[in-house]
Design an enzyme around this catalytic site. Structure first.
Site, PDB file in Angstrom:
ATOM      1  N   SER A  17       0.843  -1.187   0.000  1.00 43.39           N
ATOM      2  CA  SER A  17       0.000   0.000   0.000  1.00 43.39           C
ATOM      3  C   SER A  17       0.880   1.238   0.000  1.00 43.39           C
ATOM      4  O   SER A  17       1.858   1.320   0.747  1.00 43.39           O
ATOM      5  CB  SER A  17      -0.892   0.000   1.250  1.00 43.39           C
ATOM      6  OG  SER A  17      -1.423   1.275   1.495  1.00 43.39           O
ATOM      7  N   LYS A  18       0.518   2.199  -0.841  1.00 45.24           N
ATOM      8  CA  LYS A  18       1.243   3.476  -0.865  1.00 45.24           C
ATOM      9  C   LYS A  18       1.136   4.161   0.493  1.00 45.24           C
ATOM     10  O   LYS A  18       2.069   4.817   0.954  1.00 45.24           O
ATOM     11  CB  LYS A  18       0.654   4.368  -1.964  1.00 45.24           C
ATOM     12  CG  LYS A  18       1.358   5.709  -2.137  1.00 45.24           C
ATOM     13  CD  LYS A  18       2.717   5.541  -2.774  1.00 45.24           C
ATOM     14  CE  LYS A  18       3.316   6.890  -3.166  1.00 45.24           C
ATOM     15  NZ  LYS A  18       4.668   6.771  -3.714  1.00 45.24           N
TER      16      LYS A  18
END
Length: 494
Positions: A261-262
């Site tokens: 996940s960013k």
């Protein structure tokens, strides 16, 4: 044109007789590793069968769009060599390839589904968030059982959505290339919104309509969409359309528990490039995140894009989540760097070399030659070269090395003996320098390292350098090398 003629014309446009895949990103920001893998697998499935790879931009969720995101998509695909055969920028037989430009289509197809009894007008006052999340109890909806004529009349004056009419009873079975046959009870499925109040389709509905009208034969997407697949099937069946082959890919994980996940700082493709990873290494590694070759290629790790296209088989896609290991990617990257031609590596390394070595008298190609077998990623380069432009401060203890059998006293002796030899050299190149160092070692009756270690410390001020003293002196040139050796003598005499 009548609706019947319109639908017939749309059907007539659909290409047949070849594998057709699509990568359909939303322009909502960066290209994360999972997105890149989906694009890569979609491309490889098409190219393995001499098929067509399509780019479609799914921009119906206007609220999530990010400025510049489309450019990132185009740039990434181009840089990775995933060249699409049809798309918004190059056109094709089944365009437009941007969903908002296809807006007029979806209402017609939603109403067609109503006419076939597989969808219905819903006038309930639900918020958009409830619609999007599926928080809707169809059993409580009076619209589901409205008389079609009454619903059609109300739709002329009242706001509405169009919902899928999922059967109350029975089951729906769909087939996935990786997960096999999956059966779900229909009463577990909600009557999802197909067409929103603003006339735009929901993601799930637009996908089905566009995939059919574009002749998509294989739909590649993340396994998080497995739950939506039964509703896709019911839509295809409601329209009387052929169902494409589903290829659901398990997620790319940061560790055993967490998806990448960013938000948690996991890298995008662009982050990896900025961090010094080569595109070819990234693609090779990402291809193996959830896919493995079979047969005689089972042990093979390194593939060109052409080799991947030839080897890629849907049967090799794993049902198990893949863990992204940055250390493994570094290993791939280092191998790719070593396999580059010296010229190609020099060109790739030059911006990073020049971050640290501003003096243009020092040859980029010679410095690159020192680095090629000592570099995992390009961003490692500048810190290895900080001694070229300016000799750093260093301690006299650096001259003491057990393996080379040196200490401050014999190092001073070596530097004093070496200085006039180097001053007298007419040629200043690696061969001549090496002869000078080994010649003094032979004269002194000691190991070559006993001579080379003190000089390397004097000219670099570093315990660890890319390349040895011969290469460093050659790059620095005669004048600068002698200046640094003299400074070393002064330091040891102080």
């Amino acid at each position: 044109m009548s609706d019947t003629a319109f639908f017939e014309e749309m059907e007539a446009r659909i290409p047949h007789g070849q594998v057709r895949t699509r990568f359909a990103p939303s322009p909502t920001g960066y290209m994360h590793v999972g997105n890149l893998r989906t694009a890569l697998y979609t491309y490889l499935i098409a190219k393995h069968s001499d098929g067509v790879f399509i780019l479609r931009i799914e921009d119906t969720d206007q609220s999530r769009q990010v400025e510049g995101a489309e450019e990132i998509i185009y740039h990434t695909l181009e840089e990775c060599g995933l060249r699409h055969d049809e798309g918004p920028d190059i056109g094709g037989p089944v365009g437009p390839y941007i969903q908002t430009e296809r807006r007029s289509l979806y209402g017609k197809y939603a109403k067609m589904l109503v006419g076939r009894g597989h969808a219905y007008y819903c006038f309930c006052d639900k918020t958009e968030s409830e619609e999007d999340s599926g928080e809707f109890e169809r059993a409580d909806c009076p619209c589901r059982s409205l008389d079609p004529a009454e619903a059609l009349k109300r739709a002329e004056t009242e706001p509405y959505v169009i919902r899928q009419k999922v059967p109350h009873e029975g089951t729906t079975t769909f087939h996935d290339a990786s997960f096999g046959d999956i059966t779900v009870p229909n009463d577990s499925l909600d009557d999802q919104v197909l067409l929103k109040r603003d006339g735009l389709p929901t993601y799930n509905f637009a996908n089905v309509v566009d995939d059919h009208l574009m002749g998509i034969t294989h739909v590649v997407r993340g396994s998080e969409y497995l739950a939506s697949a039964p509703k896709y099937n019911l839509l295809y069946e409601g329209f009387g359309w052929e169902i494409p082959e589903y290829v659901h890919c398990s997620p790319v994980m940061r560790d055993q528990q967490h998806k990448m996940s960013k938000r948690h700082g996991d890298p995008s493709y662009e982050d990896l490039r900025r961090d010094g990873f080569l595109t070819d290494a990234i693609l090779n590694y990402v291809a193996l995140l959830g896919w493995s070759p079979k047969g005689e290629l089972a042990e093979k790790e390194f593939f060109t894009m052409k080799e991947l296209s030839e080897a890629f088989d849907i049967a090799g896609i794993s049902k198990s989540p893949a863990i992204f290991d940055i250390e493994k990617l570094k290993y791939f990257n280092a191998q790719y760097i070593r396999n580059m031609t010296p010229e190609a590596f020099s060109k790739a390394a030059e911006p990073y070399i020049r971050q640290a070595v501003k003096n243009e008298a020092y040859s980029v190609s010679k410095i690159a030659a020192l680095l090629q077998n000592r570099t995992e990623k390009l961003t490692d380069i500048p810190e290895k070269l900080d001694f070229f432009d300016e000799l750093p401060e260093y301690e006299t203890e650096f001259y003491t090395n057990k393996k080379s059998k040196t200490n401050a006293e014999n190092s001073l002796d070596v530097l004093k003996r070496m200085l006039p030899i180097l001053e007298g050299l007419e040629n200043w190149d690696e061969e001549t320098l090496k002869s000078a160092f080994t010649g003094l070692a032979e004269e002194m009756g000691c190991k070559n390292a006993t001579v080379m270690w003190p000089v390397r410390i004097a000219v670099s001020g570093r315990l660890v350098t890319p390349g040895g003293v011969v290469e460093i002196c050659d790059i620095l040139g005669k004048e600068e090398s002698l200046r640094r050796i003299r400074a070393g003598i002064e330091k040891l005499e102080a």
